[in-house]
Scaffold this active site. Structure first.
Site, short mmCIF file in Angstrom:
data_model
loop_
_atom_site.label_atom_id
_atom_site.label_comp_id
_atom_site.label_asym_id
_atom_site.label_seq_id
_atom_site.Cartn_x
_atom_site.Cartn_y
_atom_site.Cartn_z
N TYR A 148 35.48 34.30 43.63
CA TYR A 148 36.59 33.87 42.64
C TYR A 148 36.55 34.00 41.29
CZ TYR A 148 33.82 29.28 42.34
OH TYR A 148 32.79 28.52 42.19
N CYS A 149 37.57 34.29 40.70
CA CYS A 149 37.72 34.63 39.21
C CYS A 149 36.65 36.05 38.99
CB CYS A 149 37.12 33.65 38.51
SG CYS A 149 37.64 33.73 36.54
N PRO A 150 37.03 36.97 39.70
CA PRO A 150 35.97 37.96 39.51
C PRO A 150 36.09 38.81 38.07
CG PRO A 150 37.83 38.79 40.86
CD PRO A 150 37.97 37.15 40.79
#
Length: 279
Positions: A148-150
């Site tokens: 998540y949130c790369p």
């Protein structure tokens, strides 16, 4: 990386430790505080500052997340899981905060030359490498697909992400912010965010591309280092490294200038969140 080291070495480091405040203070206050510190440090009214903070059961959404077609349904799902959702005043996507996640903000003054964006990221990456050098593990900075949130400065060990870095720039101050998954289940956090996106997006085509989350690519430091690490352990490591990178390390709170600035910056993020809540 040498540029990052130059940035870490400061004449003074002020520490504002809010890692034990927990349920007594909200993530909205945190983002208002970092903006206040940017303005203060950037204007020369305070030295370089490291602020540490922990928030209980909060999902911090990025601005892009507010465009999800069924966002309210996703927020309702998070509430059912015992999490509140807030929107931060910077880019990126959803991240999970809980008692096992330590956030560190490093606030630097921009010199006349300015701080290149990668230099800020490198400084934080280098600090984390220094803090955990005794484990002899390679900490890489690269995008971990499926997290998540790369981002290009995801921090990982063995291709499993345990931290993400972001930046906020305001009035000649630069805040480099990291969330460190210290303990608990990294993949369990990712599973919750995967469900959030499934519910908020369904199968609709969206203008913005949201991550397809693979929970197995995320883990906590305790899982990756095979030893139980606490937030207090990480705090001690942080203080030791900042001491090495400074002539003077001291514990501080907001100064009078910052106390005057803070209500305005806090109000701005409250209003942003009210707009989102209002649809």
């Amino acid at each position: 990386m040498n540029e990052g080291l130059n940035l870490l070495v400061q004449p003074q480091w002020r520490i504002i430790d809010q890692s034990a405040a927990g349920v007594l203070f909200s993530a909205l206050q945190s983002f208002g505080l970092d903006d206040t510190l940017c303005a203060s440090v950037g204007s020369g009214n305070a030295p370089a500052t490291a602020r540490t903070w922990v928030h209980h059961n909060t999902v911090v959404l990025g601005i892009q997340d507010t465009n999800l077609p069924f966002l309210q349904e996703g927020i309702d799902f998070l509430k059912d899981q015992g999490y509140q959702a807030i929107v931060r005043n910077s880019g990126g996507l959803a991240v999970v905060l809980d008692e096992g996640v330590l956030n560190i903000s490093l606030i630097f003054p921009e010199s006349e030359k300015g701080i290149d964006i990668n230099r800020g990221y490198d400084a934080m990456w280098l600090l984390i490498q220094q803090m955990f050098s005794d484990f002899n593990k390679t900490i890489e900075a690269k995008e971990i697909r499926g997290s998540y949130c790369p981002g290009s400065y995801d921090l990982s060990i063995g291709d499993k992400k345990f931290a993400g870095i972001s930046q906020r720039r305001l009035r000649r101050g630069v805040a480099v912010q990291i969330y460190l998954c210290v303990n608990g289940g990294g993949s369990a956090r990712a599973e919750m965010i995967r469900h959030f996106y499934d519910i908020s997006r369904r199968n609709l085509e969206t203008k913005f591309s949201y991550p397809e989350i693979t929970p197995a690519v995320m883990a906590s430091l305790s899982e990756l280092l095979s030893v139980e690490i606490t937030v207090s352990d990480v705090m001690l490591r942080l203080l030791q490294q900042l001491q090495k990178n400074s002539d003077f390390l001291f514990n501080g709170q907001l100064n009078p200038y910052e106390l005057e600035l803070y209500p305005g910056y806090y109000q701005r993020i409250v209003e942003r969140n009210e707009k989102v809540a209002g649809g």
